[in-house]
Scaffold this motif. Structure first.
Motif, PDB file in Angstrom:
ATOM      1  N   PRO A 171       0.806  -1.229   0.000  1.00 23.54           N
ATOM      2  CA  PRO A 171       0.000   0.000   0.000  1.00 23.54           C
ATOM      3  C   PRO A 171       0.834   1.272   0.000  1.00 23.54           C
ATOM      4  N   SER A 172       1.981   1.262   0.670  1.00 24.00           N
ATOM      5  CA  SER A 172       2.815   2.463   0.756  1.00 24.00           C
ATOM      6  C   SER A 172       4.001   2.425  -0.195  1.00 24.00           C
TER       7      SER A 172
ATOM      8  N   PHE B 231      -4.203  -8.143 -11.585  1.00 29.09           N
ATOM      9  CA  PHE B 231      -4.143  -8.943 -10.363  1.00 29.09           C
ATOM     10  C   PHE B 231      -4.254  -7.963  -9.195  1.00 29.09           C
ATOM     11  N   ARG B 232      -5.469  -7.761  -8.708  1.00 31.42           N
ATOM     12  CA  ARG B 232      -5.782  -6.707  -7.743  1.00 31.42           C
ATOM     13  C   ARG B 232      -5.822  -7.304  -6.339  1.00 31.42           C
TER      14      ARG B 232
ATOM     15  N   GLU C  82      11.971  -7.819  -5.626  1.00 34.65           N
ATOM     16  CA  GLU C  82      11.032  -7.039  -4.816  1.00 34.65           C
ATOM     17  C   GLU C  82      10.893  -7.621  -3.416  1.00 34.65           C
ATOM     18  N   TYR C  83      10.928  -6.726  -2.410  1.00 35.67           N
ATOM     19  CA  TYR C  83      10.731  -7.148  -1.021  1.00 35.67           C
ATOM     20  C   TYR C  83       9.371  -6.665  -0.551  1.00 35.67           C
ATOM     21  N   TYR C  84       8.585  -7.544   0.008  1.00 33.16           N
ATOM     22  CA  TYR C  84       7.247  -7.194   0.468  1.00 33.16           C
ATOM     23  C   TYR C  84       7.250  -7.035   1.980  1.00 33.16           C
TER      24      TYR C  84
ATOM     25  N   TYR D 263      -1.469  -3.949  -6.511  1.00 33.87           N
ATOM     26  CA  TYR D 263      -1.845  -4.630  -7.746  1.00 33.87           C
ATOM     27  C   TYR D 263      -0.645  -4.908  -8.643  1.00 33.87           C
ATOM     28  N   LEU D 264      -0.867  -5.813  -9.582  1.00 34.41           N
ATOM     29  CA  LEU D 264       0.055  -6.088 -10.684  1.00 34.41           C
ATOM     30  C   LEU D 264      -0.785  -6.152 -11.951  1.00 34.41           C
TER      31      LEU D 264
END
Length: 289
Positions: A180-181, A267-268, A242-244, A274-275
């Protein structure tokens, strides 16, 4: 600031249709100022009093300077668009050190997404919409640009292309907002492979190739794999870099996948997470399997 699009149709004996539109000589005027502000050390900071109007000044809020769309109308042949936003002049030096930050945005699946100043893609809707924003963040050398002017050249080229054959297939635009951020990372024209694995589940693989942009460095190659768990169909995204936030798992249930826009798979995972992948071939395969 206003932009004037001058349309020129080019006809000849070439085998493909092509039409280009160019807007140039669009002046941007930075206001002069004579106020100096210093900090406790006596150093000048990027602040001052500017005249009003359409002038640009340090610390200004982002302003929309132009909006346009490319209309496909009744075109029947496959077509490709190229959009170029080219700044020049003393306000936009060739070394890229201009204090003015320009953003070119394209509307994709109902959302505005920033794209490169030079972008090539195939249309996914009849009317492709764009807008240009400008802002001037505070900087150390703002005073050096007082009163300077610059030009913005907007060029749009529509060209007939061959029907795509494959594999390999290549995507249009890709956008990924992992958290989200987090930042929205975008790229385009990447090789995409898709198939069903031994378990009969869908697999999508996207390869970055030799690209060296932000997406390539921060996300990298990625794979989307379908699975069946707990009575639900899931899609799991695994990337190179990518780090989540939290556990390094990015997945969503099938009901969160939006295919309402032809040629785009969204892909929400959440409202602001999203992607999205733009690809006619991938879309046809995904929605028919």
């Amino acid at each position: 600031m206003a932009l004037l699009l001058i349309a020129t149709a080019i006809f000849g004996t070439v085998a493909y249709f092509s039409k280009s539109f160019t807007s140039t000589g669009n002046t941007v005027q930075a206001a002069k100022f004579n106020v100096n502000a210093v900090n406790e050390s006596g150093e000048t900071i990027g602040d001052g009093q500017f005249s009003l109007g359409e002038n640009f000044y340090p610390g200004m809020d982002p302003v929309k300077v132009y909006a346009f769309e490319i209309q496909k109308n009744d075109t029947k042949v496959p077509v490709e668009y190229q959009v170029d936003l080219i700044p020049s002049g003393k306000l936009f030096p060739a070394n890229g050190n201009s204090p003015i930050v320009l953003s070119l945005e394209r509307k994709v699946n109902g959302e505005w997404k920033e794209i490169d100043h030079t972008s090539t893609f195939k249309p996914t809707v009849d009317n492709e919409q764009f807008r240009i924003f400008a802002r001037w963040p505070h900087g150390d050398n703002d005073i050096n640009f007082q009163g300077k002017t610059g030009n913005l050249k907007l060029k749009v080229v529509a060209t007939q292309v061959d029907e795509e054959e494959g594999p390999p297939y290549y995507t249009g635009s890709i956008a990924f907002k992992a958290t989200p951020s987090g930042d929205i990372r975008t790229t385009a024209n990447k090789e995409v492979n898709f198939y069903k694995n031994d378990q009969g589940n869908k697999v999508i693989e996207v390869k970055m190739g030799e690209g060296n942009g932000d997406f390539e460095k921060k996300v990298g190659n990625f794979t989307i794999t379908e699975s069946q768990e707990g009575g639900n169909t899931w899609y799991k995204v695994v990337t190179d870099h990518e780090y989540y936030a939290g556990p390094k798992v990015w997945k969503l249930t099938a009901d969160r996948v939006n295919t309402s826009q032809a040629g785009v798979i969204d892909f929400r995972k959440d409202t602001n997470v999203y992607l999205t992948i733009e690809s006619q071939q991938l879309y046809k395969w995904f929605t028919s399997n």
